[in-house]
Scaffold this motif. Structure first.
Motif, short mmCIF file in Angstrom:
data_model
loop_
_atom_site.label_atom_id
_atom_site.label_comp_id
_atom_site.label_asym_id
_atom_site.label_seq_id
_atom_site.Cartn_x
_atom_site.Cartn_y
_atom_site.Cartn_z
N UNK A 190 0.76 -1.38 -0.03
CA UNK A 190 -0.03 0.02 -0.01
C UNK A 190 0.94 1.45 0.16
N UNK A 191 2.01 1.25 -0.57
CA UNK A 191 2.93 2.40 -0.63
C UNK A 191 2.57 3.21 -1.62
N UNK A 192 2.13 4.57 -1.34
CA UNK A 192 1.69 5.37 -2.66
C UNK A 192 2.80 5.68 -3.50
N UNK A 193 3.81 5.74 -3.43
CA UNK A 193 5.00 5.92 -4.36
C UNK A 193 5.52 4.86 -4.95
N UNK A 194 4.65 3.56 -5.02
CA UNK A 194 5.42 2.29 -5.47
C UNK A 194 4.11 1.70 -6.50
N UNK A 195 4.59 1.31 -7.70
CA UNK A 195 3.72 1.14 -8.73
C UNK A 195 4.28 -0.44 -9.30
N UNK A 196 3.50 -1.59 -9.07
CA UNK A 196 3.81 -2.79 -9.44
C UNK A 196 3.63 -2.85 -10.89
N UNK A 197 4.69 -2.96 -12.06
CA UNK A 197 4.61 -3.12 -13.31
C UNK A 197 4.39 -4.75 -13.92
N UNK A 198 4.71 -5.52 -13.22
CA UNK A 198 4.52 -6.95 -13.60
C UNK A 198 5.43 -7.80 -13.50
N UNK A 199 5.49 -9.04 -14.06
CA UNK A 199 6.81 -9.75 -14.32
C UNK A 199 6.79 -10.20 -15.85
N UNK A 200 8.04 -10.38 -16.10
CA UNK A 200 8.34 -10.71 -17.82
C UNK A 200 9.55 -11.81 -17.74
N UNK A 201 9.67 -12.34 -18.89
CA UNK A 201 10.58 -13.10 -19.25
C UNK A 201 11.63 -12.28 -19.45
N UNK A 202 13.06 -12.84 -19.19
CA UNK A 202 14.30 -11.76 -19.52
C UNK A 202 14.36 -11.15 -20.64
N UNK A 203 14.16 -11.94 -21.68
CA UNK A 203 14.36 -11.16 -23.02
C UNK A 203 13.17 -10.26 -23.30
N UNK A 204 12.14 -10.18 -22.39
CA UNK A 204 10.86 -9.24 -22.62
C UNK A 204 11.13 -8.11 -22.00
#
Length: 361
Positions: free
Chosen positions: A232-246
């Protein structure tokens, strides 16, 4: 003379979104055009529950490896990524036998547990024994050791390795078809430069400092990776996880952060102190994406960052907001262009190619 590398493969299928194998896979892809032939080794997974089982597996692995390298002879060169994925306390004996046959043995260091744990007395007895048998003894058997940087080289000299055998890599290469220059800048044209990327293992157990990002003023954090827990930190946005090459093409932000440990005050704990000696692979990730970096001022890679002018160093994350706000557009653009220059090198395999072709005689 022939050149070989050990293409060591794990029979288990691990998470494809874990970047742990990206660096090793890139090494193999760089070596083959240089004339290195693979010695393909696939060791089946064996679950060990007893001391007797561990001893049995050690001898089994040794016999297996001995068979794989029996064709190497005088004048040949063998490169092994270190530490080996397979566990065997008898690897040092195998390497010594290869050298007695006239094979030049080179290790490329990815990790060293003796550096990560400053006080090994804190570790369980069996782990200390394993580290000594499978790492400390083994690294002394090579003709050459490609280490991360001059700080790691200095450490290894202090551990008794001959200085002339140690070749600093610089930073890790990062192979990708993604071209940040063709895709354009990742920075929005709004005059801000406070969006800071954190990529990697986001588990709060490993990266304890993530729990306190909400206390860092003037910075917005974009987090990429597995193990994320929303606090719940206001200055943090989770952008997801991706394969290393992506992932390299998905990063959005003004800087990439190289930080680790238990605190936002300084890089502390085993993982934080490890930054004093090693080259985190995420440094190469950010620069390959053409993104300038923020690193701890006492990290080994701080020297590289300052010499190449590809980012800033900070003592504490509490200083980060003010440091970024003080940068002019021209200063940032210079860092950005230098990051793009380094990107061209990492994407071409420049650093390992230089170490292998110029450092090893």
């Amino acid at each position: 003379m022939k050149q070989y590398y050990l293409k060591e493969r794990d029979a288990l299928e691990h998470s494809r979104k874990n970047a742990g194998s990206k660096a090793r896979n890139d090494v193999e892809a760089i070596l083959e055009p240089l004339g290195f032939e693979p010695v393909d080794v696939v060791i089946p997974y064996k679950k060990v529950k007893t001391v007797f089982g561990a001893v049995k597996t050690t001898f089994s692995n040794y016999r297996f490896w001995k068979k794989q390298v029996q064709g190497l002879g005088a004048g040949d060169r063998l490169l092994m990524q270190f530490p080996p994925r397979s566990h065997s306390a008898l690897f040092p004996d195998l390497m010594r036998k290869l050298r007695r046959r006239g094979v030049t043995v080179t290790f490329l260091v990815h990790d060293l547990e003796t550096m990560r744990y400053k006080d090994t007395s804190e570790l369980p007895f069996m782990k200390r024994v394993r580290i000594y048998l499978e790492e400390t003894r083994l690294i002394r058997t090579a003709d050459y050791v490609i280490c991360h940087n001059p700080k790691m080289k200095q450490y290894l000299v202090g551990q008794g390795l001959p200085e002339k055998s140690l070749i600093p890599l610089g930073i890790f290469d990062y192979l990708t078809a993604y071209d940040p220059e063709a895709e354009g800048a990742h920075r929005d044209k709004d005059g801000e430069r406070n969006r800071v990327i954190i990529a990697g293992n986001l588990s709060p157990e490993k990266c304890v400092y993530l729990n306190d990002l909400g206390n860092v003023d003037g910075v917005r954090f974009h987090l990429y990776g597995v193990g994320y827990k929303d606090l719940g930190q206001e200055n943090v946005t989770y952008m997801g996880s991706f394969l290393p090459d992506e992932l390299v093409g998905e990063l959005r932000g003004d800087f990439g952060l190289v930080w680790d440990g238990t605190s936002i005050e300084t890089c502390s704990g085993n993982f934080g102190n490890y930054l004093r000696l090693n080259d985190p692979h995420k440094l190469s990730l950010y620069l390959t994406a053409g993104i300038p970096v923020v690193v701890w001022e006492e990290a080994a890679v701080a020297d590289f960052v300052k010499a190449e002018h590809v980012g800033v160093t900070v003592r504490s994350l509490h200083d980060l907001g003010d440091v970024l706000a003080a940068l002019s557009d021209d200063e940032y653009d210079t860092m950005r262009q230098n990051a793009l220059r380094i990107s061209r090198l990492t994407r071409s395999g420049h650093y390992l190619t230089t170490a292998v072709t110029k450092g090893i005689q």
